[in-house]
Design an enzyme around this catalytic site. Sequence first.
Site, mmCIF file in Angstrom:
data_model
loop_
_atom_site.group_PDB
_atom_site.id
_atom_site.type_symbol
_atom_site.label_atom_id
_atom_site.label_comp_id
_atom_site.label_asym_id
_atom_site.label_seq_id
_atom_site.Cartn_x
_atom_site.Cartn_y
_atom_site.Cartn_z
ATOM 1 N NE ARG A 143 -4.299 -1.427 0.077
ATOM 2 C CZ ARG A 143 -4.761 -2.288 -0.863
ATOM 3 N NH1 ARG A 143 -3.419 -2.457 -1.611
ATOM 4 N NH2 ARG A 143 -5.631 -2.991 -0.927
ATOM 5 C CG HIS A 196 -3.840 -0.291 -6.769
ATOM 6 N ND1 HIS A 196 -3.999 0.203 -5.681
ATOM 7 C CD2 HIS A 196 -3.799 -1.670 -6.547
ATOM 8 C CE1 HIS A 196 -4.317 -0.504 -4.672
ATOM 9 N NE2 HIS A 196 -4.268 -1.967 -5.411
HETATM 10 P P1 NDP Z 1 -1.721 -11.696 4.048
HETATM 11 O O1 NDP Z 1 -2.769 -11.003 5.406
HETATM 12 O O2 NDP Z 1 -2.051 -13.047 3.878
HETATM 13 O O3 NDP Z 1 -0.272 -11.388 4.576
HETATM 14 C C1 NDP Z 1 0.277 -10.454 5.399
HETATM 15 C C2 NDP Z 1 1.661 -10.869 5.808
HETATM 16 O O4 NDP Z 1 2.042 -9.670 6.327
HETATM 17 C C3 NDP Z 1 1.827 -11.845 6.741
HETATM 18 O O5 NDP Z 1 2.815 -12.690 6.419
HETATM 19 C C4 NDP Z 1 1.934 -11.133 8.147
HETATM 20 O O6 NDP Z 1 2.663 -11.938 9.049
HETATM 21 C C5 NDP Z 1 2.755 -9.849 7.675
HETATM 22 N N1 NDP Z 1 2.533 -8.830 8.483
HETATM 23 C C6 NDP Z 1 1.392 -8.094 8.951
HETATM 24 N N2 NDP Z 1 1.810 -7.310 9.699
HETATM 25 C C7 NDP Z 1 2.955 -7.402 10.111
HETATM 26 C C8 NDP Z 1 3.933 -6.475 10.884
HETATM 27 N N3 NDP Z 1 3.569 -5.594 11.668
HETATM 28 N N4 NDP Z 1 5.389 -6.867 10.734
HETATM 29 C C9 NDP Z 1 5.856 -7.785 10.204
HETATM 30 N N5 NDP Z 1 5.003 -8.570 9.173
HETATM 31 C C10 NDP Z 1 3.578 -8.471 9.348
HETATM 32 O O7 NDP Z 1 -1.978 -10.556 3.112
HETATM 33 P P2 NDP Z 1 -1.941 -10.877 1.593
HETATM 34 O O8 NDP Z 1 -0.571 -11.581 1.137
HETATM 35 O O9 NDP Z 1 -3.079 -11.541 0.944
HETATM 36 O O10 NDP Z 1 -1.857 -9.549 1.145
HETATM 37 C C11 NDP Z 1 -0.855 -8.520 1.261
HETATM 38 C C12 NDP Z 1 -1.193 -7.184 0.926
HETATM 39 O O11 NDP Z 1 -0.907 -6.978 -0.596
HETATM 40 C C13 NDP Z 1 -2.618 -6.716 1.038
HETATM 41 O O12 NDP Z 1 -2.714 -6.011 2.288
HETATM 42 C C14 NDP Z 1 -2.671 -5.592 0.098
HETATM 43 O O13 NDP Z 1 -2.316 -4.230 0.678
HETATM 44 C C15 NDP Z 1 -1.497 -5.981 -1.102
HETATM 45 N N6 NDP Z 1 -2.345 -5.911 -2.099
HETATM 46 C C16 NDP Z 1 -1.763 -5.232 -3.327
HETATM 47 C C17 NDP Z 1 -2.392 -5.573 -4.659
HETATM 48 C C18 NDP Z 1 -2.056 -4.713 -5.829
HETATM 49 O O14 NDP Z 1 -2.497 -4.747 -6.958
HETATM 50 N N7 NDP Z 1 -0.953 -3.860 -5.658
HETATM 51 C C19 NDP Z 1 -3.296 -6.648 -4.784
HETATM 52 C C20 NDP Z 1 -3.538 -7.458 -3.805
HETATM 53 C C21 NDP Z 1 -2.862 -7.214 -2.568
HETATM 54 P P3 NDP Z 1 2.212 -12.928 9.870
HETATM 55 O O15 NDP Z 1 1.933 -14.284 8.980
HETATM 56 O O16 NDP Z 1 3.266 -13.327 10.660
HETATM 57 O O17 NDP Z 1 0.943 -12.557 10.819
#
Ligand code: NDP
Length: 314
Positions: free
Chosen positions: A229, A277
């Site tokens: 994001r 995006h």
């Molecule tokens: P998930 O919720 O499956 O994964 C999130 C990951 O981030 C997890 O590994 C989590 O760790 C980690 N995480 C979250 N908070 C923290 C933190 N404070 N410190 C360290 N690690 C953290 O999300 P997705 O993979 O499905 O999607 C990720 C993001 O990609 C979406 O939220 C969106 O913003 C973006 N996106 C962008 C798109 C685009 O077209 N540009 C399209 C789709 C998504 P843990 O597993 O240990 O909790």
Amino acid sequence: MPARIVISADGKQAFENWRQAFAAVAPDLDVCSWYDPAWKAGADDYALVWHPEPEHMERLAGMQGIVCTGAGVDHLLAHAHFPRSVPLVRMGGEQTARLMADYVLWAVIGLLRDARTWAVQQQQGLWRNNVCCRTSSTTRVGIMGLGHLGAYVAQALAHVGFRVSGWKRTPAVLDGVTVWNGVDNLPSFLAELDVLVNLLPATPATDGLINHALLGHLPKGAGFVNVGRGRHVVQSDLLRALDDGTLCGAVLDVVTPEPLPQGDALWHHPRLTITPHVASEAAREVQARYVADVVHCLARGEKPALLCDVTRGY
Ligand code: NDP
């Protein structure tokens, strides 16, 4: 009563397109438009949303479940009246992950070969033979966020031959990928990278995380790709890092705000590639199939894989 999907995603005019997609892949499901004046709320209604209006929140509270057409749900949870007790499920599936992996591969290889310079040279009609001998097998890529998308992207990059690591909140083991976790390990993770990829969700803990100090932990002249994001990045710090050589280049699919205003300095930086995006949005019928599976899963009282934990924020 069969489950019914009430659709507001992408606005009133998108309904016919959604209806056709559901008719093709899940003809058993009843669908109706959120904007249909004849719609009467039922006990088996599930909402399909992207950016619901504030006045939709009350009716959303009566749904059995809410499916978001985006993988990121930060914009929903940020709304004071979003019904946090209704199960909220994020977009996912194989095509969404594959599209993201393809985009990140394109961006990383572009940084590796300095494709941005070729584009700038072409605009200037310049034939300059700037050969680069960096290869995937010697390039270290690190992914912040190893969730549904990040883990898939990491393994796709490893499969191509990149040396891949990832950083997440909690510990994990992922085949072919070195996994770091927690804030304390962030500098060590960053210190060993040639390209940093951000795939974190937007939460209070990750907003503004990518600033000049964080980028300063990377080896000098690393590349940066943002597909998470725009809110994750302090954009003035990113420009500074590109100007002072902290970064050799960056590829941004997400920025703040979107669309990026005319005249914003990001548009004009020669080391920056911006895409609107578009990294990962699955085809409508593929999304409809995924949504139908999620609704069936919720209707059976089961927990879908990408059920959002609203207290965690993703
Ligand atoms: P998930 O919720 O499956 O994964 C999130 C990951 O981030 C997890 O590994 C989590 O760790 C980690 N995480 C979250 N908070 C923290 C933190 N404070 N410190 C360290 N690690 C953290 O999300 P997705 O993979 O499905 O999607 C990720 C993001 O990609 C979406 O939220 C969106 O913003 C973006 N996106 C962008 C798109 C685009 O077209 N540009 C399209 C789709 C998504 P843990 O597993 O240990 O909790």
